[in-house]
Design a protein around this motif. Structure first.
Motif, mmCIF file in Angstrom:
data_model
loop_
_atom_site.group_PDB
_atom_site.id
_atom_site.type_symbol
_atom_site.label_atom_id
_atom_site.label_comp_id
_atom_site.label_asym_id
_atom_site.label_seq_id
_atom_site.Cartn_x
_atom_site.Cartn_y
_atom_site.Cartn_z
ATOM 1 N N MET A 1 0.838 -1.190 0.000
ATOM 2 C CA MET A 1 0.000 0.000 0.000
ATOM 3 C C MET A 1 0.881 1.250 0.000
ATOM 4 N N TYR A 2 0.433 2.264 -0.718
ATOM 5 C CA TYR A 2 1.193 3.513 -0.790
ATOM 6 C C TYR A 2 1.024 4.319 0.483
ATOM 7 N N ASP A 3 2.106 4.926 0.912
ATOM 8 C CA ASP A 3 1.987 5.836 2.036
ATOM 9 C C ASP A 3 1.708 7.245 1.501
ATOM 10 N N ASP A 4 1.405 8.145 2.405
ATOM 11 C CA ASP A 4 1.037 9.504 1.995
ATOM 12 C C ASP A 4 2.141 10.202 1.214
ATOM 13 N N ALA A 5 3.395 9.988 1.603
ATOM 14 C CA ALA A 5 4.508 10.640 0.905
ATOM 15 C C ALA A 5 4.603 10.165 -0.539
ATOM 16 N N LYS A 6 4.390 8.882 -0.759
ATOM 17 C CA LYS A 6 4.470 8.345 -2.123
ATOM 18 C C LYS A 6 3.312 8.868 -2.969
ATOM 19 N N VAL A 7 2.132 8.878 -2.412
ATOM 20 C CA VAL A 7 0.970 9.390 -3.142
ATOM 21 C C VAL A 7 1.196 10.855 -3.515
ATOM 22 N N GLN A 8 1.700 11.643 -2.573
ATOM 23 C CA GLN A 8 1.958 13.065 -2.841
ATOM 24 C C GLN A 8 3.058 13.230 -3.887
ATOM 25 N N ALA A 9 4.095 12.422 -3.810
ATOM 26 C CA ALA A 9 5.191 12.499 -4.777
ATOM 27 C C ALA A 9 4.688 12.210 -6.189
ATOM 28 N N PHE A 10 3.929 11.132 -6.347
ATOM 29 C CA PHE A 10 3.404 10.805 -7.681
ATOM 30 C C PHE A 10 2.439 11.884 -8.173
ATOM 31 N N SER A 11 1.651 12.438 -7.266
ATOM 32 C CA SER A 11 0.725 13.507 -7.633
ATOM 33 C C SER A 11 1.484 14.747 -8.104
ATOM 34 N N ASP A 12 2.503 15.148 -7.354
ATOM 35 C CA ASP A 12 3.308 16.312 -7.733
ATOM 36 C C ASP A 12 3.992 16.086 -9.075
ATOM 37 N N TRP A 13 4.538 14.891 -9.255
ATOM 38 C CA TRP A 13 5.243 14.575 -10.498
ATOM 39 C C TRP A 13 4.274 14.626 -11.675
ATOM 40 N N HIS A 14 3.095 14.031 -11.500
ATOM 41 C CA HIS A 14 2.086 14.021 -12.560
ATOM 42 C C HIS A 14 1.618 15.436 -12.887
ATOM 43 N N ASP A 15 1.409 16.247 -11.858
ATOM 44 C CA ASP A 15 0.993 17.634 -12.099
ATOM 45 C C ASP A 15 2.008 18.362 -12.977
ATOM 46 N N TYR A 39 15.177 12.951 -6.810
ATOM 47 C CA TYR A 39 14.951 13.405 -5.432
ATOM 48 C C TYR A 39 14.083 12.411 -4.659
ATOM 49 N N PHE A 40 12.994 11.979 -5.282
ATOM 50 C CA PHE A 40 12.109 11.013 -4.616
ATOM 51 C C PHE A 40 12.847 9.718 -4.315
ATOM 52 N N ARG A 41 13.714 9.294 -5.217
ATOM 53 C CA ARG A 41 14.502 8.070 -4.996
ATOM 54 C C ARG A 41 15.513 8.273 -3.877
ATOM 55 N N GLU A 42 16.204 9.393 -3.914
ATOM 56 C CA GLU A 42 17.203 9.677 -2.881
ATOM 57 C C GLU A 42 16.583 9.728 -1.489
ATOM 58 N N LYS A 43 15.362 10.235 -1.395
ATOM 59 C CA LYS A 43 14.672 10.350 -0.114
ATOM 60 C C LYS A 43 14.006 9.039 0.306
ATOM 61 N N GLY A 44 14.050 8.032 -0.565
ATOM 62 C CA GLY A 44 13.457 6.737 -0.239
ATOM 63 C C GLY A 44 11.949 6.685 -0.406
ATOM 64 N N ILE A 45 11.398 7.669 -1.099
ATOM 65 C CA ILE A 45 9.949 7.716 -1.304
ATOM 66 C C ILE A 45 9.533 6.700 -2.360
ATOM 67 N N ILE A 46 10.362 6.549 -3.386
ATOM 68 C CA ILE A 46 10.096 5.569 -4.444
ATOM 69 C C ILE A 46 11.304 4.652 -4.566
ATOM 70 N N ASP A 47 11.079 3.495 -5.192
ATOM 71 C CA ASP A 47 12.196 2.565 -5.383
ATOM 72 C C ASP A 47 12.801 2.762 -6.778
ATOM 73 N N LEU A 48 13.842 2.014 -7.057
ATOM 74 C CA LEU A 48 14.569 2.168 -8.316
ATOM 75 C C LEU A 48 13.675 1.891 -9.525
ATOM 76 N N ASP A 49 12.846 0.860 -9.462
ATOM 77 C CA ASP A 49 11.957 0.554 -10.586
ATOM 78 C C ASP A 49 10.964 1.683 -10.823
ATOM 79 N N GLU A 50 10.444 2.271 -9.762
ATOM 80 C CA GLU A 50 9.503 3.389 -9.910
ATOM 81 C C GLU A 50 10.211 4.605 -10.508
#
Length: 70
Positions: A1-15, A39-50
């Motif tokens: 399940m996605y956490d709030d940080a991941k959902v926000q990161a994908f939302s910001d990126w999509h915007d 940045y999202f990868r460095e912060k651990g919000i997303i993984d390498l595949d994402e």
């Protein structure tokens, strides 16, 4: 399940992905999309595949914006 940080990161990126080119050039948009993915990868919000998936989408969008084929 996605956490709030991941959902926000994908939302910001999509915007940014769908933002109007009036705000920035295609190159600037592409560069910022890549910077955010890193940045999202460095912060651990997303993984390498994402991260790689975001970069692939950004690359296709950039190619379409500038009229080239990848």
């Amino acid at each position: 399940m996605y956490d709030d940080a991941k959902v926000q990161a994908f939302s910001d990126w999509h915007d940014l992905l769908v933002s109007s080119e009036d705000q920035m050039s295609a190159q600037e948009q592409y560069d910022e999309l890549l910077r955010l993915a890193d940045y999202f990868r460095e912060k651990g919000i997303i993984d390498l595949d994402e991260r790689q998936a975001l970069i692939a989408v950004a690359t296709v969008a950039y190619a379409r914006a500038v009229g080239t084929e990848i």
